[in-house]
Scaffold this active site. Structure first.
Site, PDB file in Angstrom:
ATOM      1  N   ASP A  12      -2.024  -2.391   3.499  1.00  0.00           N
ATOM      2  CA  ASP A  12      -2.467  -3.385   4.599  1.00  0.00           C
ATOM      3  C   ASP A  12      -3.366  -2.807   5.426  1.00  0.00           C
ATOM      4  O   ASP A  12      -3.669  -3.162   6.551  1.00  0.00           O
ATOM      5  CB  ASP A  12      -1.221  -3.999   4.984  1.00  0.00           C
ATOM      6  CG  ASP A  12      -0.113  -4.718   4.148  1.00  0.00           C
ATOM      7  OD1 ASP A  12      -0.761  -5.115   3.156  1.00  0.00           O
ATOM      8  OD2 ASP A  12       1.038  -4.900   4.620  1.00  0.00           O
ATOM      9  N   LYS A  15      -8.003  -2.972   3.162  1.00  0.00           N
ATOM     10  CA  LYS A  15      -8.929  -2.533   2.131  1.00  0.00           C
ATOM     11  C   LYS A  15      -9.546  -3.856   1.517  1.00  0.00           C
ATOM     12  O   LYS A  15     -11.139  -3.475   1.216  1.00  0.00           O
ATOM     13  CB  LYS A  15      -7.996  -2.263   0.924  1.00  0.00           C
ATOM     14  CG  LYS A  15      -6.983  -0.965   1.336  1.00  0.00           C
ATOM     15  CD  LYS A  15      -6.404  -0.362   0.349  1.00  0.00           C
ATOM     16  CE  LYS A  15      -5.134  -1.217  -0.006  1.00  0.00           C
ATOM     17  NZ  LYS A  15      -3.990  -1.476   1.112  1.00  0.00           N
ATOM     18  N   LYS A  17     -10.947  -6.545   3.046  1.00  0.00           N
ATOM     19  CA  LYS A  17     -12.088  -6.622   3.878  1.00  0.00           C
ATOM     20  C   LYS A  17     -13.486  -5.536   3.501  1.00  0.00           C
ATOM     21  O   LYS A  17     -14.432  -6.199   3.443  1.00  0.00           O
ATOM     22  CB  LYS A  17     -11.665  -6.648   5.258  1.00  0.00           C
ATOM     23  CG  LYS A  17     -13.033  -6.485   6.260  1.00  0.00           C
ATOM     24  CD  LYS A  17     -13.099  -6.605   7.654  1.00  0.00           C
ATOM     25  CE  LYS A  17     -14.356  -5.982   8.119  1.00  0.00           C
ATOM     26  NZ  LYS A  17     -14.690  -6.331   9.538  1.00  0.00           N
ATOM     27  N   GLY A  39      -1.749  -7.667  -1.568  1.00  0.00           N
ATOM     28  CA  GLY A  39      -2.557  -8.882  -0.880  1.00  0.00           C
ATOM     29  C   GLY A  39      -3.532  -8.515   0.024  1.00  0.00           C
ATOM     30  O   GLY A  39      -3.456  -7.894   0.889  1.00  0.00           O
ATOM     31  N   HIS A  40      -4.850  -8.547  -0.703  1.00  0.00           N
ATOM     32  CA  HIS A  40      -5.946  -8.007   0.195  1.00  0.00           C
ATOM     33  C   HIS A  40      -6.555  -9.529   0.694  1.00  0.00           C
ATOM     34  O   HIS A  40      -7.342 -10.162  -0.109  1.00  0.00           O
ATOM     35  CB  HIS A  40      -6.765  -7.214  -0.878  1.00  0.00           C
ATOM     36  CG  HIS A  40      -6.078  -5.991  -1.680  1.00  0.00           C
ATOM     37  ND1 HIS A  40      -6.835  -5.304  -2.438  1.00  0.00           N
ATOM     38  CD2 HIS A  40      -4.831  -5.622  -1.278  1.00  0.00           C
ATOM     39  CE1 HIS A  40      -6.012  -4.279  -2.513  1.00  0.00           C
ATOM     40  NE2 HIS A  40      -4.774  -4.424  -1.845  1.00  0.00           N
ATOM     41  N   GLN A 219      -1.863  -0.870  -2.447  1.00  0.00           N
ATOM     42  CA  GLN A 219      -0.828  -0.316  -1.511  1.00  0.00           C
ATOM     43  C   GLN A 219      -1.581   0.934  -0.626  1.00  0.00           C
ATOM     44  O   GLN A 219      -2.737   0.824  -0.256  1.00  0.00           O
ATOM     45  CB  GLN A 219       0.258   0.321  -2.454  1.00  0.00           C
ATOM     46  CG  GLN A 219       1.128  -0.764  -3.051  1.00  0.00           C
ATOM     47  CD  GLN A 219       0.521  -1.468  -4.118  1.00  0.00           C
ATOM     48  OE1 GLN A 219       0.108  -0.899  -5.190  1.00  0.00           O
ATOM     49  NE2 GLN A 219       0.587  -2.850  -4.076  1.00  0.00           N
ATOM     50  N   ALA A 294       0.724 -10.407   3.956  1.00  0.00           N
ATOM     51  CA  ALA A 294      -0.012 -11.242   3.218  1.00  0.00           C
ATOM     52  C   ALA A 294       0.650 -11.897   2.056  1.00  0.00           C
ATOM     53  O   ALA A 294       0.121 -12.836   1.402  1.00  0.00           O
ATOM     54  CB  ALA A 294      -1.584 -10.556   2.700  1.00  0.00           C
ATOM     55  N   THR A 296       4.339 -11.676   1.230  1.00  0.00           N
ATOM     56  CA  THR A 296       5.663 -11.847   1.479  1.00  0.00           C
ATOM     57  C   THR A 296       6.002 -12.511   2.891  1.00  0.00           C
ATOM     58  O   THR A 296       7.096 -13.208   3.110  1.00  0.00           O
ATOM     59  CB  THR A 296       6.516 -10.942   1.496  1.00  0.00           C
ATOM     60  OG1 THR A 296       6.294  -9.897   2.191  1.00  0.00           O
ATOM     61  CG2 THR A 296       6.642 -10.089  -0.075  1.00  0.00           C
ATOM     62  N   ARG A 298       6.558 -11.414   5.426  1.00  0.00           N
ATOM     63  CA  ARG A 298       7.620 -10.321   6.166  1.00  0.00           C
ATOM     64  C   ARG A 298       6.685  -9.700   7.603  1.00  0.00           C
ATOM     65  O   ARG A 298       5.555  -9.233   7.287  1.00  0.00           O
ATOM     66  CB  ARG A 298       8.084  -9.069   5.390  1.00  0.00           C
ATOM     67  CG  ARG A 298       9.141  -9.700   4.476  1.00  0.00           C
ATOM     68  CD  ARG A 298       9.685  -8.641   3.648  1.00  0.00           C
ATOM     69  NE  ARG A 298       8.372  -7.958   2.609  1.00  0.00           N
ATOM     70  CZ  ARG A 298       8.604  -6.740   1.957  1.00  0.00           C
ATOM     71  NH1 ARG A 298      10.097  -6.213   2.000  1.00  0.00           N
ATOM     72  NH2 ARG A 298       7.843  -6.430   1.322  1.00  0.00           N
ATOM     73  N   ARG A 300       5.174  -6.886   9.841  1.00  0.00           N
ATOM     74  CA  ARG A 300       5.244  -5.636   9.412  1.00  0.00           C
ATOM     75  C   ARG A 300       5.849  -4.731  10.517  1.00  0.00           C
ATOM     76  O   ARG A 300       5.734  -5.087  11.742  1.00  0.00           O
ATOM     77  CB  ARG A 300       3.641  -5.209   9.405  1.00  0.00           C
ATOM     78  CG  ARG A 300       3.190  -5.938   8.360  1.00  0.00           C
ATOM     79  CD  ARG A 300       1.732  -5.626   8.003  1.00  0.00           C
ATOM     80  NE  ARG A 300       1.087  -6.421   6.758  1.00  0.00           N
ATOM     81  CZ  ARG A 300      -0.160  -6.931   6.937  1.00  0.00           C
ATOM     82  NH1 ARG A 300      -0.884  -6.685   7.757  1.00  0.00           N
ATOM     83  NH2 ARG A 300      -0.534  -7.569   5.872  1.00  0.00           N
TER      84      ARG A 300
END
Ligand code: GDP
Ligand code: IMO
Ligand code: MG
Length: 434
Positions: A12, A15, A17, A39-40, A219, A294, A296, A298, A300
């Protein structure tokens, strides 16, 4: 010249962007590992796109996007993403290809992911529950089903039957019917087949005809199966080694390596994170940086920049340059801290420990920098950054041991500073200016 852009923290880092921004300089964008656990996020003129499996270059018409053999592909997730893009007027036909050697994530993998997490109890990893780990387990155990296997109905039926039976022996509360899984897979194959290619050969031909490729990591290095904070990692090589094995190319074709880092640190899921802040400052970073997953949703975990961890990622990947994102999130802070070492018992460590227990016992050693009151948000020229922001960046470069070729000051494509001097010195031959 081909560039790898990969995460140098716990994922996160921004990457998506950066890949989207640099894509116009390349002909092809290729994902080499991970799956739809990624999730990018890309913002284009205020419209938000979250790419999971499809490379973040897809928003640029005419760019070819490849999903390599090192990726695990959930076809339903892939089609959902293709459909979502189509709704936004983005057509992937004839420019999105999937390796015949990529392994499939099938419905039983998700069940097995949830089961494994439940069984781990207190020691859970906090996975994205997308079936990533179990799909890679099947690959390594040599019982996985590859995209190319869809062409062999008999072998496919046998494999689905065996794998669903194995799932049913493990998951006691529900029974999965292998024939219904098989008919789903057969259905999938109709739509997937036109996208299937020998990606290694495709790339080889592309290189021969002078095309350039951007390799997009998912990741981050500290989540790498070998070099991350094992066992609190994902199940693939997110670091640069994954580029070769995950696409079938030789190492000399990687012309440069860019490590993406946030100007602070975040982590989602379990596992040690020495600089995590449990106080108001942690919440300030979470709110300011909108640090919610992005994929789940959740929250961070947030903390100060960990230079020990980034130095380690620089070593593992041979980073040529950094891309430092989210500078604007630090706007308005009186003081900013940087972790330059770890205190571990009576020793001070400057190298990232291999042992996760030792890492968990480490206390960060901080140095303090003054913040800045003028905003960096949206600044597009290095010289226009507040003096203290430039000092902070210079210190990050120093303690990380890698210069920053790119600084991001907002989520929009254009809120970016590209430093031509750093690019010329560290990535000669790359023309990255936008
Ligand atoms: P990735 O997985 O590495 O692509 O990163 P994510 O998309 O999961 O998370 C990064 C988040 O930060 C996204 O919401 C981006 O839109 C956002 N972002 C990226 N760069 C910047 C930046 O410079 N400033 C701010 N405020 N947000 C950014
Ligand atoms: P991008 O590409 C941040 C984390 C999960 C969990 C661990 C294992 O958007 O940076 P998995 O489902 O892969 O078995 O989960 O890895 N994780 C990520 N964290 N960004 C990601 O991807 C991640 N993909 C997986 O939270 O801790
Ligand atoms: Mg992400």
């Amino acid at each position: 010249m081909n560039l790898a852009v990969l995460g140098a923290q716990w994922g996160d880092e921004g990457k998506g962007k950066i890949v989207d921004l640099l894509t116009p300089r390349f002909d092809i964008v290729a994902r080499y590992q991970g799956g739809h656990n990624a999730g990018h996020t890309v913002y284009v003129n205020g419209t938000k796109f979250v790419l999971r499996l499809i490379p973040s270059g897809i928003l640029h018409p005419g760019v070819t996007c490849l999903i390599g053999n090192g990726v695990v592909v959930d076809p339903q997730a892939l089609f959902a993403e293709v459909d979502e893009l189509a709704k936004n007027g983005i057509d992937v036909d004839g420019r999105l290809f999937v390796s015949d050697k990529a392994h499939l994530i099938l419905p039983y993998h998700r069940d097995l992911d949830l089961l494994a997490e439940a069984r781990r109890g207190e020691r859970k990893i906090g996975t994205t529950s997308r079936g990533i780990g179990p799909a890679y387990e099947d690959k390594i155990a040599r019982r996985g089903i590859r995209v190319g296997d869809l062409a062999d109905p008999k072998g496919l039926a046998q494999s689905v039957r065996d794998n669903v039976s194995a799932r049913n022996r493990l998951v006691h509360d529900t029974t999965m019917d292998w024939q219904s899984v098989l008919s789903q897979v057969v259905e999938i194959s109709k739509r997937l087949t036109p996208m299937v290619r020998d990606v290694s050969l495709f790339l080889s031909e592309a290189f021969t005809s002078g095309k350039s490729v951007l390799f997009e990591g998912a990741q981050g290095t500290l989540l790498d199966i070998d070099h991350g904070t094992y066992p609190f990692v994902t199940s693939s090589n997110a670091s640069v080694g994954g580029v070769c094995t995950g696409l079938g190319i030789g190492p000399r074709l990687i012309g440069g390596v860019m490590g993406v880092v946030k100007a602070y640190a975040t982590r989602v899921g379990e596992g040690p994170m020495p600089t995590e802040l449990h106080d108001d400052m942690g919440q300030r970073l979470r709110d300011g940086g909108n640090e919610y997953g992005a994929v789940t949703g959740r929250p961070r975990r947030c903390g100060w920049y960990d230079a020990v961890a980034v130095r380690y990622a620089a070593r593992i990947n041979g980073l040529d340059v950094l891309a430092i994102t989210k500078m604007d999130v630090l706007d308005g802070l009186d003081e900013i801290r940087i972790c330059t070492g770890y205190r571990c018992g009576d020793r001070t460590l400057t190298e990232f420990p291999s042992d996760v227990g030792q890492l968990a016992a480490c206390v960060p050693v901080y140095e303090s920098m003054p913040g800045w009151s003028e905003p960096t948000k949206g600044v597009r020229r290095f010289a226009d950054l507040p003096t203290n922001a430039r000092r902070y960046l210079a210190r990050l470069e120093e303690v990380s041991g890698v210069p920053a070729a790119l600084v991001s000051t907002g989520s929009d494509r254009n809120d970016t500073i590209l430093r031509d001097d750093v690019i010329a010195a560290r990535l000669p031959g790359f023309k990255l200016a936008i």
